[in-house]
Enzyme design. Structure first.
Site, PDB file in Angstrom:
ATOM      1  N   ASP A  25     -16.091  16.171   3.153  1.00  0.00           N
ATOM      2  CA  ASP A  25     -15.209  16.578   2.162  1.00  0.00           C
ATOM      3  C   ASP A  25     -15.946  17.778   1.468  1.00  0.00           C
ATOM      4  O   ASP A  25     -17.201  17.870   1.600  1.00  0.00           O
ATOM      5  CB  ASP A  25     -15.388  15.323   0.974  1.00  0.00           C
ATOM      6  CG  ASP A  25     -14.105  15.535  -0.216  1.00  0.00           C
ATOM      7  OD1 ASP A  25     -13.562  16.388   0.012  1.00  0.00           O
ATOM      8  OD2 ASP A  25     -14.658  14.870  -1.088  1.00  0.00           O
ATOM      9  N   HIS A  68     -12.276  25.213   5.897  1.00  0.00           N
ATOM     10  CA  HIS A  68     -12.185  24.554   6.874  1.00  0.00           C
ATOM     11  C   HIS A  68     -12.683  25.041   8.302  1.00  0.00           C
ATOM     12  O   HIS A  68     -13.073  24.403   9.022  1.00  0.00           O
ATOM     13  CB  HIS A  68     -10.504  24.318   7.262  1.00  0.00           C
ATOM     14  CG  HIS A  68      -9.883  23.661   5.983  1.00  0.00           C
ATOM     15  ND1 HIS A  68     -10.217  22.324   5.624  1.00  0.00           N
ATOM     16  CD2 HIS A  68      -8.687  24.090   5.284  1.00  0.00           C
ATOM     17  CE1 HIS A  68      -9.503  22.208   4.521  1.00  0.00           C
ATOM     18  NE2 HIS A  68      -8.658  23.130   4.342  1.00  0.00           N
ATOM     19  N   ARG A 121      -0.140  17.522   1.032  1.00  0.00           N
ATOM     20  CA  ARG A 121      -0.747  18.822   0.812  1.00  0.00           C
ATOM     21  C   ARG A 121       0.230  19.979   0.789  1.00  0.00           C
ATOM     22  O   ARG A 121       1.165  19.633   1.713  1.00  0.00           O
ATOM     23  CB  ARG A 121      -1.927  19.181   1.438  1.00  0.00           C
ATOM     24  CG  ARG A 121      -3.282  18.265   1.187  1.00  0.00           C
ATOM     25  CD  ARG A 121      -4.477  18.768   1.835  1.00  0.00           C
ATOM     26  NE  ARG A 121      -5.842  17.898   1.467  1.00  0.00           N
ATOM     27  CZ  ARG A 121      -7.075  18.330   1.834  1.00  0.00           C
ATOM     28  NH1 ARG A 121      -7.182  19.135   2.644  1.00  0.00           N
ATOM     29  NH2 ARG A 121      -7.970  17.419   1.583  1.00  0.00           N
ATOM     30  N   LEU A 144     -22.408  10.298  23.738  1.00  0.00           N
ATOM     31  CA  LEU A 144     -21.698  10.123  22.393  1.00  0.00           C
ATOM     32  C   LEU A 144     -20.310  10.073  22.618  1.00  0.00           C
ATOM     33  O   LEU A 144     -19.688  10.584  23.178  1.00  0.00           O
ATOM     34  CB  LEU A 144     -22.161  11.182  21.425  1.00  0.00           C
ATOM     35  CG  LEU A 144     -21.530  11.188  19.951  1.00  0.00           C
ATOM     36  CD1 LEU A 144     -22.176  10.231  19.136  1.00  0.00           C
ATOM     37  CD2 LEU A 144     -21.562  12.430  19.443  1.00  0.00           C
TER      38      LEU A 144
END
Length: 245
Positions: free
Chosen positions: A23, A40, A74, A134
């Site tokens: 965020d 972004h 949005r 991962l």
């Protein structure tokens, strides 16, 4: 439901699964007089840094809240920009993720995404399926309430079709029917930007998750901030409702 081990990697001080609500991209850009898109873009740099930091730390699963089901509300221009960045990320980063041994997964209502994005996701998942490093889980068009409702609906249909009895449905069965059935529940959830809520993210899975909230905006969240969150996690006494030692 059974409590999953705190860590499967041999070190109880390292969370097996870390989830992050990324965020603050918009606020980071606004504070600098830049378009939200630039926030972004800078956020994508933090994604790269955190993936590497998580791998170095021995974290086995990293789930990033990339785009929520509510984010569709949005402005259309911002949604288009976000989808463009997602396309770029999937095309540009796949080779590097594969090189690092990362296994890539997506959860969420991918049917709402454009067909070409769905194809890119499928290709990424297939290419990295056998990697043993991962596991990077990207939540796209994801909402925790929708996931729970969809799971309940699917189980109800099985009862209606005679495949299940209502008495068969317990927490274990429900958990095994979620999108995250083969992923351990998060040990640690991090939210950046100073907000202290989970915003419809992994509602079922975070029942016993430790939370760390940081004022750092996501584009500024790098390896040092990630390590600080892990340090905070290590200080917690995880009792799961029992009496501490």
């Amino acid at each position: 439901m059974p409590i999953k081990p705190q860590s499967q990697n041999g070190d109880i001080h390292v969370p097996t699964h870390v989830a992050i609500i990324m965020d603050g991209n918009g606020r980071w850009a606004s504070a600098r007089g830049l378009p939200r898109t630039e926030g972004h873009r800078q956020g994508a740099e933090s994604v790269r840094a955190v993936i590497k930091a998580a791998s170095r730390a021995g974290v086995e699963y990293l789930t990033l809240f990339g785009f929520s089901s509510e984010n569709w509300k949005r402005p259309s221009g911002e949604v288009m920009d976000l989808m463009g960045l997602l396309r770029l990320y999937l095309r540009k980063e796949l080779a590097e993720l594969h090189k690092q041994g990362v296994r890539f997964r997506v959860i969420g209502e991918r049917s709402r995404l454009a067909p070409d994005i769905q194809a890119l996701i499928e290709a990424a998942e297939n290419r990295t399926r056998d990697n043993v490093g991962l596991t990077l889980v990207l939540a796209l068009s994801y909402g925790g309430r929708a996931e729970i409702a969809n799971t309940a609906r699917a189980l109800a249909e099985k009862v209606q079709n005679g495949e299940l009895l209502p008495s068969d449905i317990d927490e274990n069965l429900f958990a095994s029917s979620l999108e995250t059935a083969d992923i351990p529940d998060p040990d640690l959830l991090i939210r950046t930007s100073g907000e202290q809520r989970i915003s419809n993210f992994l509602l079922w899975q975070t029942a016993y998750t430790e939370f760390v909230f940081t004022d750092t905006l996501w584009p500024d969240f790098r390896a040092d901030e990630f390590e600080a969150a892990l340090s905070a996690f290590r200080s917690r006494d995880r009792r799961y409702g029992a009496v501490g030692v």
